[in-house]
Design an enzyme around this catalytic site. Structure first.
Site, mmCIF file in Angstrom:
data_model
loop_
_atom_site.group_PDB
_atom_site.id
_atom_site.type_symbol
_atom_site.label_atom_id
_atom_site.label_comp_id
_atom_site.label_asym_id
_atom_site.label_seq_id
_atom_site.Cartn_x
_atom_site.Cartn_y
_atom_site.Cartn_z
ATOM 1 C CD GLU A 153 -14.000 -15.059 -32.989
ATOM 2 O OE1 GLU A 153 -13.726 -15.449 -31.832
ATOM 3 O OE2 GLU A 153 -15.150 -15.128 -33.471
ATOM 4 C CG ASP A 181 -18.917 -17.122 -25.067
ATOM 5 O OD1 ASP A 181 -18.498 -17.894 -24.165
ATOM 6 O OD2 ASP A 181 -18.540 -17.195 -26.251
ATOM 7 C CB THR A 229 -13.087 -18.175 -26.238
ATOM 8 O OG1 THR A 229 -14.488 -18.327 -26.011
ATOM 9 C CG2 THR A 229 -12.844 -17.794 -27.681
#
Length: 267
Positions: A48, A66, A71
């Protein structure tokens, strides 16, 4: 989408104290053992955040393009999928009046989209600053355990999986969420494909054979998602551990993900 999942509260207390010993002679441990859980967090962080230092990621936040908006945090909570909203909600319940509370309406408004409307630099700055607050860090820990770690562990124990299998389930929950959503294949579908190909240990199957079937199904899922195409998270990491027979996530662990090499020498 990474939907909020229900955790069977009692199941998290399961400890297989009667497990057969590992190859080292030590009793087997589940992924909720503190040392094993730390390994799991470092493994996830390598994928990640390209680092093993997962505890430095509470303040991380960016749009990685994405389709899920921002995120952020220790496992990549997303503004478009709702789990980032849950983190801020938890934080606000524990610390009313915090600097992120004013963004709750905007976070509700961007659900299901990659929009930054009402968020932007003011939000990302407030998120990063909040990382110094232990209450905010605890909110992230709680949401991780509630929506991802806990449900994955419960499902893995039910399937008779060892610490490695438990981690493989957890990582799939983190990346794919539980259920399918537009443009994504969730854990539930991945597991269903695996069970069709091989029986899990709880049904008398061989664990390594089953885990390879699960990873095969996950690779297929990754290739079906427009925002995910690199399968090294499986092929040069988790598949390596299965091939080496590290069912207890025994160290040393060496792997590659997205072209970078990582190693854990000791628990």
């Amino acid at each position: 989408m990474k939907p909020r999942c229900l955790v069977l509260a009692g199941a998290l207390a399961l400890v297989l104290s009667g497990c057969s010993p590992s190859s080292s002679g030590a009793p087997e441990k589940n992924l909720d053992d503190p040392a094993k859980k730390d390994i799991a967090m470092r493994l996830v962080s390598s994928a990640e955040n390209s680092t093993l230092d997962w505890e430095a990621q509470y303040g991380y936040i960016e749009d990685i393009g994405d389709g899920r908006g921002y995120t952020a945090g220790i496992i990549g909570f997303c503004s478009g999928t709702g789990d980032l909203l849950e983190v801020v909600t938890r934080y606000t319940e524990a610390r009313p009046g915090n600097a992120l509370e004013r963004f709750l309406p905007a976070l509700r408004g961007v659900l299901g989209t990659d929009s930054h409307e009402g968020l932007g630099d003011a939000f990302t700055g407030a998120w990063a600053k909040a990382a110094s607050d232990p209450v905010f860090r605890r909110a992230q820990d709680e949401e991780r355990d509630h929506a991802y770690f806990g449900p994955a562990l419960v499902r893995a124990l039910d399937d008779g999986l060892s610490a490695l299998g438990q981690f493989i389930y957890y990582d799939a929950y983190v990346m794919h969420g539980y259920a399918d959503a537009k443009g994504t294949v969730g854990f539930r579908t991945i597991r269903a494909g695996a069970v069709e190909a091989a029986a899990p240990p709880s049904r008398g199957g061989d664990e390594e054979e089953y885990l390879n079937a699960f990873l095969d199904a996950r690779v297929e899922a990754i290739r079906r998602e427009p925002s995910h195409s690199d399968t090294s998270r499986v092929e040069t990491a988790q598949r390596v551990f299965v091939r080496e027979g590290r069912l207890q996530l025994e160290t040393p662990l060496a792997w590659k993900v997205y072209g970078e090499s990582f190693r854990i020498d000791e628990e």
